[in-house]
Design a protein around this motif. Structure first.
Motif, mmCIF file in Angstrom:
data_model
loop_
_atom_site.group_PDB
_atom_site.id
_atom_site.type_symbol
_atom_site.label_atom_id
_atom_site.label_comp_id
_atom_site.label_asym_id
_atom_site.label_seq_id
_atom_site.Cartn_x
_atom_site.Cartn_y
_atom_site.Cartn_z
ATOM 1 N N VAL A 70 0.830 -1.201 0.000
ATOM 2 C CA VAL A 70 0.000 0.000 0.000
ATOM 3 C C VAL A 70 0.868 1.255 0.000
ATOM 4 O O VAL A 70 0.571 2.235 -0.696
ATOM 5 N N GLN A 73 2.275 1.831 -3.466
ATOM 6 C CA GLN A 73 1.283 2.258 -4.457
ATOM 7 C C GLN A 73 0.719 3.648 -4.164
ATOM 8 O O GLN A 73 0.538 4.454 -5.070
ATOM 9 N N PHE A 74 0.441 3.941 -2.892
ATOM 10 C CA PHE A 74 -0.269 5.168 -2.536
ATOM 11 C C PHE A 74 0.587 6.211 -1.822
ATOM 12 O O PHE A 74 0.214 7.377 -1.755
ATOM 13 N N THR A 78 -0.927 8.522 2.662
ATOM 14 C CA THR A 78 -2.196 7.887 2.316
ATOM 15 C C THR A 78 -2.351 6.574 3.063
ATOM 16 O O THR A 78 -3.452 6.215 3.500
ATOM 17 N N THR A 178 -9.789 2.029 -1.905
ATOM 18 C CA THR A 178 -8.932 1.608 -3.017
ATOM 19 C C THR A 178 -9.645 1.749 -4.355
ATOM 20 O O THR A 178 -9.050 2.182 -5.348
ATOM 21 N N LYS A 181 -9.648 5.297 -5.375
ATOM 22 C CA LYS A 181 -8.333 5.725 -5.840
ATOM 23 C C LYS A 181 -7.975 5.116 -7.189
ATOM 24 O O LYS A 181 -7.341 5.762 -8.024
#
Length: 211
Positions: A70, A73-74, A78, A178, A181
């Motif tokens: 996570v 990716q973010f 976040t 998710t 996003k």
């Protein structure tokens, strides 16, 4: 990654403090009667308490393996937002289910961790997991579905003091955050999304039927 280690360390220290100090544990655990009396801070602080070392280790090891996905990716901020949101979502759903059971108590970071797990599974569903040192991989999406189905059983049994309802609140937060996003995941892997939603639907159906 240092922030992840700090988060795990803080959770471990607070849990240890709770094991050593019963009054501290009772003051900050999730307790429906106290929350409805105005002690809303328990909805957050209960996520840093655990029943025993096994409970703590399971949650923190799961977080350690899934969180980097996570974060990659973010981004870190976040990730922290999702962790906190999933924790609160888990507490809110728990309060919804047990609002009339004033004696009900629960502890654990399960809601927050489940939100991270669900986000990671949606992003990388085919990643392999090795559970409890068994050298047989299991796909991440199967783990996610099985985890929530087990939580349904735990909610029905209510015999371990763990906040299983929080798993679902966290899962909902992780799932929809998710998809907001990365909305193309709905069309890229619709069966996976449907499979992850299924245990949540089963839970609400069971709860509605019970009422």
């Amino acid at each position: 990654m240092i922030i992840l280690y700090i988060l795990i360390g803080i959770t471990a220290l607070i849990s240890w403090k709770g094991w050593e100090d019963t009054s501290f544990f009772r003051k900050y655990m999730f307790h429906v009667g106290s929350i409805r009396a105005g002690e809303h801070f328990r909805m957050l602080t209960s996520g840093f308490l655990h029943g025993d070392l096994t409970h703590l280790a399971f949650n923190m090891i799961s977080l350690y393996f899934f969180a980097p996905v996570v974060i990659y990716q973010f981004g870190l901020y976040t990730f922290l937002f999702l962790y906190g949101s999933s924790l609160l979502a888990g507490s809110m759903l728990t309060l919804y289910f047990y609002k009339n059971q004033y004696h009900y108590t629960a502890i654990g970071a399960s809601g927050a961790v489940t939100g991270i797990i669900y986000a990671a599974i949606l992003l990388y569903p085919d990643m392999d997991l090795y559970l409890f040192f068994i050298p047989i991989p299991i796909k991440a999406y199967l783990f996610g579905i099985g985890y929530l189905l087990y939580s349904i059983y735990g909610m029905k049994a209510q015999n371990d003091g763990i906040g299983h309802a929080a798993h679902f609140g966290g899962a909902i937060a992780g799932l929809f955050f998710t998809l907001l996003k990365v909305p193309h995941l709905i069309f890229k892997q619709p069966l996976l999304v449907a499979g992850l939603i299924l245990p949540i639907v089963i839970l609400f159906f069971m709860e509605r039927k019970r009422k």
